[in-house]
Enzyme design. Structure first.
Site, short mmCIF file in Angstrom:
data_model
loop_
_atom_site.label_atom_id
_atom_site.label_comp_id
_atom_site.label_asym_id
_atom_site.label_seq_id
_atom_site.Cartn_x
_atom_site.Cartn_y
_atom_site.Cartn_z
N SER A 20 -1.01 -3.97 19.96
CA SER A 20 -0.10 -4.72 18.86
C SER A 20 -0.64 -5.72 18.39
CB SER A 20 1.40 -4.70 19.05
OG SER A 20 1.46 -5.47 20.31
N ASN A 107 10.33 -7.82 26.86
CA ASN A 107 11.50 -7.44 25.89
C ASN A 107 12.12 -8.50 25.47
OD1 ASN A 107 10.24 -4.80 26.75
ND2 ASN A 107 12.08 -4.33 28.02
N THR A 152 22.08 -1.32 -25.05
CA THR A 152 22.51 -0.38 -24.04
C THR A 152 21.82 0.95 -24.19
OG1 THR A 152 24.28 0.63 -25.30
CG2 THR A 152 24.90 -1.36 -23.96
N HIS A 153 21.29 1.62 -23.40
CA HIS A 153 20.51 2.62 -23.42
C HIS A 153 19.03 2.35 -24.11
CE1 HIS A 153 24.15 5.17 -22.95
NE2 HIS A 153 24.65 4.31 -23.47
N SER A 274 -8.50 -6.34 -20.77
CA SER A 274 -9.13 -4.97 -20.66
C SER A 274 -10.60 -5.02 -20.52
CB SER A 274 -8.65 -4.12 -21.65
OG SER A 274 -9.25 -2.81 -21.65
N LYS A 280 -6.63 -6.51 -25.78
CA LYS A 280 -5.68 -6.14 -24.93
C LYS A 280 -5.29 -7.57 -23.88
CE LYS A 280 -3.68 -3.07 -23.57
NZ LYS A 280 -4.11 -1.73 -23.13
N ASN A 282 -2.65 -7.64 -20.78
CA ASN A 282 -2.09 -6.86 -19.93
C ASN A 282 -1.03 -7.68 -18.83
OD1 ASN A 282 -3.23 -4.51 -21.19
ND2 ASN A 282 -4.59 -4.41 -19.63
N GLU A 287 3.80 -5.73 -13.50
CA GLU A 287 3.78 -4.30 -13.36
C GLU A 287 3.54 -4.24 -11.80
OE1 GLU A 287 1.41 -1.98 -16.49
OE2 GLU A 287 0.57 -3.98 -16.44
N TYR A 314 15.11 -1.03 25.31
CA TYR A 314 13.71 -1.06 24.74
C TYR A 314 12.85 0.01 24.73
CZ TYR A 314 8.87 -2.43 23.16
OH TYR A 314 8.03 -2.35 22.63
N GLN A 319 7.86 -1.60 18.93
CA GLN A 319 6.59 -2.30 18.58
C GLN A 319 6.38 -1.92 17.13
OE1 GLN A 319 3.34 -3.01 21.25
NE2 GLN A 319 2.14 -1.58 20.17
N LYS A 322 7.14 -4.36 13.54
CA LYS A 322 6.59 -5.67 12.72
C LYS A 322 5.82 -5.30 11.36
CE LYS A 322 6.79 -7.24 17.40
NZ LYS A 322 6.76 -5.95 17.89
N1 ARG Z 1 4.04 -5.70 22.14
C1 ARG Z 1 5.45 -5.22 22.52
C2 ARG Z 1 6.51 -4.94 21.35
O1 ARG Z 1 6.10 -5.75 20.36
C3 ARG Z 1 6.11 -6.15 23.37
C4 ARG Z 1 7.22 -5.40 24.40
C5 ARG Z 1 6.73 -4.60 25.18
N2 ARG Z 1 7.51 -4.30 26.16
C6 ARG Z 1 7.26 -3.20 27.00
N3 ARG Z 1 8.28 -2.95 27.76
N4 ARG Z 1 6.18 -2.31 27.20
O2 ARG Z 1 7.19 -4.22 21.38
#
Ligand code: ARG
Length: 458
Positions: A20, A107, A152-153, A274, A280, A282, A287, A314, A319, A322
Site C-alpha cells: 500500500s 491496526n 421551474t422545469h 477550441s 469558442k 468553453n 464541466e 481488522y 487497506q 484510502k
Molecule cells: N497497510 C495496512 C492498512 O492500511 C496497515 C494495517 C496492516 N494490518 C495488518 N494486520 N496486516 O490497512
C-alpha cells in the site's frame, strides 16, 4: 493467458497486491506525529526508557526531514508507510527502534493516522467552503437587485434576482459546512492504544495520547476502533453531497454562459478555446466540476461496498479504504477552488438577464395576484382570467404589459389602469418580500445576516 503474471512467481504477485506504500505514503506526516506521541507516552509510563524514547524521537524527526526533502521511498517489500518508517528508524538508531512498536499494532496505528488525515482534509475543505461562501455573498450583494428569469422545469416561471439565486447556493453550502463539522466532531476520538484488536497488557495512557493528538477522548471499544471506517464514510458522504451542489452550480454556469442565454461572461482563466473553432470559449472548468461529482460519488460507493459485510475486527480489505478518500479529497478541493474562482471572477450581463426576465410572461402570476388583492377575485378564477390575457398577448406576439387597457377590460372588466404597475419585472420581484423571498431588500437582509454570522472580514 496468465503466463505473464505467473512467470513472476506467486511471491512477486503477493508483494505487489499487498503493497500500500504507493498510496499510503500520503499518511507520512500523521504517522510520524502519532509515533512521536506514542513513544512520549511509553516513556512517561516507564514502558520504554527516556534514552530510547529520545533516540526514537530524534530519528523520527530526521526521517520527517528526509521525507519532506526527497519524498517517501517506495519499497514494496516494506508494504506500507508504517513499516517503511520503522525500517528507516532502525537504520538510523539501531535496535532501540524496535521499542517504538510496543503496545501498538499497525491496526490501531493506521486507524489513528487515517483519522488524523481525514480530520485535516475536513479542515481544508472547510477553509475552501468558507472562501466559496464569501464569494457567493459578495456577488449576491452586488446583484441583490439584478433581475433574471426564475425557472421551474427550466421554463420561465417568475422574475427573481441573481442575488437570490446565488444565495440559494449559499444555503446549500452552509448545510455542507454543517455536515463536515458534524463529521469532524463525531470522528474526533483516538483509536491509538487499541492495539491489534483486544487492547494491550502494557500500562499505557490512552487519555494522554488522545489529548496530544487533538482528539477529544480515546475510543471506547478496541474492536470497533481498529475496524471502524465510519469517519471516512462520513467524510465521503459529506463530500458527495457537497459535490452535487457544486455540480448543480457548475451546470448553471454552463447554461448561463451559452450563447442563447448569454447571462454571464466567465473569466478567461477558467475557460478554454477550441482547437478548431476560433469563436469558442468553453466552460471546461464548470464541466469538469460536474464530471468530478460523478467520480466523488463513485469514491463513496467504493468504500461503502468495501466495508459491507466485513466481520470484526481488522481485515486487509480495509487497506483499500484510502485511495477513494484521497481521490475524493483531491477532486473536491479542486472543484471548490474552481467554483470559487468562477463565482468571484465572472461578469454577469445584467441587461441581458433583465430582457430575458421579460420574455415568457414571467409576471403572469403578478396579474393573478393583482386580481386577488385589488379586485377581490378568488385565486382560481384570477388564474383563469390571467390565462386568457396570456393567450391574447401570445397571439399578438406582445408582452402582458403591452396589451391595451381595452383589451384587458374585454377579458375582465374589473381590471383597471393600476394593473400596469404590477406587471413590470421590478414590481414583481419587489412584491415578493415574504421572509426568504426574492425581493431585493429581503436578499440584502439575508446577505447582511450571513456576513455577520461568518464573522469579521466577510
Ligand atoms: N497497510 C495496512 C492498512 O492500511 C496497515 C494495517 C496492516 N494490518 C495488518 N494486520 N496486516 O490497512
Amino acid at each position: 493467458m496468465w503466463g505473464g503474471r505467473f512467470a513472476e512467481g506467486p511471491s512477486a504477485i503477493m508483494r505487489e497486491i499487498n503493497a500500500s506504500i504507493p498510496f499510503d505514503k500520503a499518511l507520512w506526516r500523521q504517522d510520524i506525529a502519532a509515533s512521536k506521541v506514542h513513544v512520549t507516552m511509553l516513556a512517561a509510563q516507564g514502558i520504554v526508557s527516556q534514552a530510547d524514547a529520545e533516540a526514537i524521537l530524534g530519528g523520527l524527526d530526521t526521517i520527517a526531514g528526509e521525507y519532506e526533502a526527497d519524498g517517501v521511498p517506495e519499497d514494496w517489500d516494506l508494504e506500507d508507510i508504517h513499516m517503511t518508517t520503522e525500517s528507516r528508524l532502525a537504520e538510523l538508531i539501531g535496535p532501540a527502534a524496535g521499542r517504538l512498536h510496543t503496545a501498538r499494532s499497525r491496526n490501531d496505528q493506521v486507524a489513528t493516522d487515517f483519522r488524523l488525515w481525514v480530520r485535516d482534509a475536513i479542515d481544508q475543505t472547510l477553509a475552501g467552503l468558507d472562501a466559496l461562501q464569501r464569494a457567493l455573498l459578495d456577488q449576491a450583494e452586488t446583484h441583490a437587485g439584478s433581475i433574471m428569469p426564475g425557472f421551474t422545469h427550466l421554463q420561465t416561471a417568475q422574475p427573481v434576482t441573481l442575488g437570490h439565486h446565488l444565495m440559494a447556493y449559499f444555503e446549500m453550502i452552509s448545510r455542507d459546512v454543517s455536515r463536515f463539522r458534524d463529521a469532524r466532531a463525531r470522528m474526533n476520538h483516538s483509536p491509538l492504544g487499541s492495539a491489534a484488536l483486544a487492547g494491550t497488557g502494557f500500562p499505557i495512557d490512552r487519555e494522554m495520547t488522545a489529548r496530544a493528538l487533538g482528539f477529544d477522548a480515546p475510543t471506547k471499544n478496541s474492536l470497533d476502533a481498529v475496524s471502524d471506517r465510519d469517519f471516512a464514510l462520513d467524510y465521503l458522504q459529506a463530500a458527495a453531497q457537497c459535490s452535487l451542489h457544486l455540480s448543480r452550480l457548475a451546470e448553471e454556469f454552463v447554461i448561463w454562459a451559452s450563447q442563447p442565454f448569454g447571462f454571464v461572461r466567465m473569466a478567461d482563466s477558467l475557460s478554454t478555446g477550441s482547437s478548431i473553432m476560433p469563436q469558442k470559449k468553453n466552460p471546461d472548468a464548470a464541466e469538469l466540476v460536474r464530471g468530478h461529482a460523478g467520480r466523488i460519488v463513485g469514491c463513496l460507493t467504493s468504500l461503502m461496498v468495501t466495508m459491507k459485510g466485513l466481520p470484526l475486527a481488522y481485515s486487509k480489505d480495509m487497506q483499500d479504504d484510502k485511495p477513494p478518500v484521497f481521490e475524493a479529497a483531491n477532486l473536491l478541493g479542486l472543484s471548490i477552488a474552481a467554483m470559487t474562482g468562477m463565482v468571484a471572477d465572472s461578469t454577469f450581463k445584467v441587461d441581458r438577464m433583465r430582457q430575458a426576465a421579460e420574455l415568457g410572461y414571467a409576471t403572469a402570476t403578478d396579474l393573478a395576484d393583482w386580481l386577488v388583492t385589488q379586485a377581490d377575485i378568488p385565486f382560481r378564477e384570477a388564474h383563469h382570467i390571467t390565462g386568457a390575457a396570456v393567450k391574447l398577448a401570445e397571439s399578438r406576439g406582445v408582452a402582458l404589459d403591452e396589451l391595451s387597457i381595452e383589451d384587458l377590460k374585454a377579458i375582465d372588466e374589473r381590471i383597471d389602469e393600476r394593473v400596469y404597475k404590477a406587471l413590470s419585472v421590478e414590481a414583481s420581484v419587489a412584491a415578493r418580500a415574504s421572509y426568504g423571498g426574492t425581493a431585493p431588500e429581503e436578499v440584502r437582509k439575508r446577505v447582511a445576516e450571513a456576513k455577520s454570522a461568518m464573522g469579521a472580514g466577510a
